[in-house]
Scaffold this motif. Sequence first.
Motif, PDB file in Angstrom:
ATOM      1  N   LEU A   1      -9.262   9.177  -1.260  1.00 15.59           N
ATOM      2  CA  LEU A   1      -9.682   9.530   0.090  1.00 15.59           C
ATOM      3  C   LEU A   1     -10.324  10.906   0.035  1.00 15.59           C
ATOM      4  N   THR A   2     -11.499  11.037   0.621  1.00 17.08           N
ATOM      5  CA  THR A   2     -12.220  12.298   0.508  1.00 17.08           C
ATOM      6  C   THR A   2     -13.052  12.554   1.753  1.00 17.08           C
ATOM      7  N   ASN A   3     -13.678  13.717   1.788  1.00 13.19           N
ATOM      8  CA  ASN A   3     -14.618  14.080   2.845  1.00 13.19           C
ATOM      9  C   ASN A   3     -16.011  14.171   2.236  1.00 13.19           C
ATOM     10  N   TYR A   4     -17.052  14.110   3.065  1.00 15.59           N
ATOM     11  CA  TYR A   4     -18.398  14.359   2.566  1.00 15.59           C
ATOM     12  C   TYR A   4     -18.446  15.782   2.026  1.00 15.59           C
TER      13      TYR A   4
ATOM     14  N   ARG B   1      -7.408  16.225  -2.534  1.00 16.20           N
ATOM     15  CA  ARG B   1      -6.857  17.574  -2.540  1.00 16.20           C
ATOM     16  C   ARG B   1      -5.493  17.579  -1.876  1.00 16.20           C
ATOM     17  N   MET B   2      -4.452  17.768  -2.692  1.00 18.55           N
ATOM     18  CA  MET B   2      -3.078  17.819  -2.201  1.00 18.55           C
ATOM     19  C   MET B   2      -2.317  18.905  -2.950  1.00 18.55           C
ATOM     20  N   PRO B   3      -1.245  19.418  -2.376  1.00 21.81           N
ATOM     21  CA  PRO B   3      -0.440  20.431  -3.074  1.00 21.81           C
ATOM     22  C   PRO B   3       0.404  19.819  -4.193  1.00 21.81           C
ATOM     23  N   VAL B   4       1.021  20.698  -4.980  1.00 20.30           N
ATOM     24  CA  VAL B   4       1.901  20.346  -6.098  1.00 20.30           C
ATOM     25  C   VAL B   4       1.110  19.715  -7.249  1.00 20.30           C
ATOM     26  N   MET B   5       0.466  18.596  -6.979  1.00 18.29           N
ATOM     27  CA  MET B   5      -0.395  17.921  -7.950  1.00 18.29           C
ATOM     28  C   MET B   5      -1.544  17.298  -7.169  1.00 18.29           C
ATOM     29  N   ASP B   6      -2.781  17.593  -7.552  1.00 18.63           N
ATOM     30  CA  ASP B   6      -3.893  17.036  -6.779  1.00 18.63           C
ATOM     31  C   ASP B   6      -4.060  15.548  -7.064  1.00 18.63           C
ATOM     32  N   GLY B   7      -4.875  14.912  -6.232  1.00 24.34           N
ATOM     33  CA  GLY B   7      -5.041  13.472  -6.342  1.00 24.34           C
ATOM     34  C   GLY B   7      -5.664  13.024  -7.643  1.00 24.34           C
ATOM     35  N   ILE B   8      -6.531  13.856  -8.215  1.00 23.93           N
ATOM     36  CA  ILE B   8      -7.178  13.487  -9.468  1.00 23.93           C
ATOM     37  C   ILE B   8      -6.162  13.426 -10.603  1.00 23.93           C
TER      38      ILE B   8
ATOM     39  N   VAL C   1       0.824  -1.207   0.000  1.00 23.79           N
ATOM     40  CA  VAL C   1       0.000   0.000   0.000  1.00 23.79           C
ATOM     41  C   VAL C   1       0.857   1.256   0.000  1.00 23.79           C
ATOM     42  N   LEU C   2       0.460   2.224  -0.806  1.00 19.92           N
ATOM     43  CA  LEU C   2       1.044   3.560  -0.799  1.00 19.92           C
ATOM     44  C   LEU C   2       0.020   4.518  -0.212  1.00 19.92           C
ATOM     45  N   LEU C   3       0.422   5.313   0.789  1.00 13.66           N
ATOM     46  CA  LEU C   3      -0.450   6.314   1.399  1.00 13.66           C
ATOM     47  C   LEU C   3      -0.057   7.691   0.884  1.00 13.66           C
ATOM     48  N   ALA C   4      -1.021   8.445   0.356  1.00  8.36           N
ATOM     49  CA  ALA C   4      -0.740   9.788  -0.135  1.00  8.36           C
ATOM     50  C   ALA C   4      -1.749  10.775   0.430  1.00  8.36           C
ATOM     51  N   ASP C   5      -1.302  11.610   1.357  1.00 11.27           N
ATOM     52  CA  ASP C   5      -2.155  12.617   1.986  1.00 11.27           C
ATOM     53  C   ASP C   5      -1.245  13.700   2.541  1.00 11.27           C
ATOM     54  N   ASP C   6      -1.628  14.960   2.389  1.00 12.96           N
ATOM     55  CA  ASP C   6      -0.764  16.037   2.855  1.00 12.96           C
ATOM     56  C   ASP C   6      -0.869  16.282   4.358  1.00 12.96           C
ATOM     57  N   GLN C   7      -1.750  15.555   5.022  1.00 16.14           N
ATOM     58  CA  GLN C   7      -1.896  15.702   6.473  1.00 16.14           C
ATOM     59  C   GLN C   7      -1.210  14.524   7.172  1.00 16.14           C
ATOM     60  N   PRO C   8      -0.106  14.774   7.863  1.00 15.98           N
ATOM     61  CA  PRO C   8       0.630  13.701   8.532  1.00 15.98           C
ATOM     62  C   PRO C   8      -0.224  12.907   9.515  1.00 15.98           C
TER      63      PRO C   8
ATOM     64  N   GLY D   1       0.786  15.145  -4.558  1.00 15.33           N
ATOM     65  CA  GLY D   1       0.515  14.311  -5.720  1.00 15.33           C
ATOM     66  C   GLY D   1       1.739  13.962  -6.542  1.00 15.33           C
ATOM     67  N   GLY D   2       2.676  14.891  -6.653  1.00 13.65           N
ATOM     68  CA  GLY D   2       3.881  14.609  -7.396  1.00 13.65           C
ATOM     69  C   GLY D   2       4.699  13.505  -6.757  1.00 13.65           C
ATOM     70  N   GLU D   3       4.807  13.571  -5.432  1.00 19.41           N
ATOM     71  CA  GLU D   3       5.526  12.528  -4.700  1.00 19.41           C
ATOM     72  C   GLU D   3       4.802  11.197  -4.808  1.00 19.41           C
ATOM     73  N   CYS D   4       3.479  11.247  -4.797  1.00 21.52           N
ATOM     74  CA  CYS D   4       2.674  10.029  -4.937  1.00 21.52           C
ATOM     75  C   CYS D   4       2.972   9.341  -6.262  1.00 21.52           C
ATOM     76  N   LEU D   5       3.001  10.120  -7.331  1.00 25.88           N
ATOM     77  CA  LEU D   5       3.260   9.562  -8.657  1.00 25.88           C
ATOM     78  C   LEU D   5       4.658   8.939  -8.721  1.00 25.88           C
ATOM     79  N   ALA D   6       5.645   9.638  -8.161  1.00 20.41           N
ATOM     80  CA  ALA D   6       7.018   9.129  -8.186  1.00 20.41           C
ATOM     81  C   ALA D   6       7.146   7.845  -7.376  1.00 20.41           C
ATOM     82  N   LEU D   7       6.521   7.810  -6.201  1.00 17.61           N
ATOM     83  CA  LEU D   7       6.625   6.635  -5.342  1.00 17.61           C
ATOM     84  C   LEU D   7       5.841   5.455  -5.900  1.00 17.61           C
ATOM     85  N   ALA D   8       4.763   5.737  -6.615  1.00 14.46           N
ATOM     86  CA  ALA D   8       4.012   4.655  -7.265  1.00 14.46           C
ATOM     87  C   ALA D   8       4.899   3.968  -8.293  1.00 14.46           C
ATOM     88  N   GLY D   9       5.658   4.759  -9.046  1.00 17.21           N
ATOM     89  CA  GLY D   9       6.554   4.186 -10.031  1.00 17.21           C
ATOM     90  C   GLY D   9       7.711   3.435  -9.410  1.00 17.21           C
TER      91      GLY D   9
END
Length: 220
Positions: A83-86, A56-63, A4-11, A36-44
């Motif tokens: 991962l989202t909120n209502y 919703r994340m900085p640099v590159m959003d999750g979408i 599993v890879l976790l990607a969220d800007d809130q620690p 999002g940018g880090e997420c993409l790099a780590l996925a690879g």
Amino acid sequence: MIRVLLADDQPLIRSGFRALLDLEDDIEVVAEAADGGECLALAGKHLPDVALVDIRMPVMDGIEATRRIAADPSLAGVHVVMLTNYGMDEYVFHALRAGAAGFLVKDVLPEDFLHAVRVAARGEALLAPAITRRLIDRYVSQPPPSRAGGALEELTGREREAVALAARGLSNDEIADRMVISLSTAKTHLNRAMTKLHARDRAQLVILAYESGLVIPRNR
């Protein structure tokens, strides 16, 4: 072992999810990303089975990160769960259209969270919850120009029927019961439809079913 890879800007969010996942013998968190940018790099780099990605994340959003993961053939085995909120329904549907296998709200019950990770790791879409059907009804009511109309002509009648039932939120077992066929035959119909429509997964198959007009949202 499910990677599993976790990607969220809130620690705090990441640490909470990681604490749950680390308790499971069959799940391993291989990396964490804060944007999002880090997420993409780590996925690879790590090729996880499941990427849990905040919308919703900085640099590159999750979408956008999801769209790039879905478009990369080398990441075909990475199943993205947003991962989202209502109150962010429109973003959720855009995420499904981008290639996400499904989504989870951040206040999900621990047992439901763990179940969702395992479902996603099997390559199944998280489309059963009523909130997802509500999203489809609301945001596909005026779909963009069809991307699948022509391809649908390649489907057999039984394949079209199976796809339509999946788009209504039925499980494989329910599809088999409704069509009076075996579970394996139901899966075969759906798998062949995904191949013919070039759908990445079941979520994309459902999106194509609505965009093509095979299924009409109930609120239209």
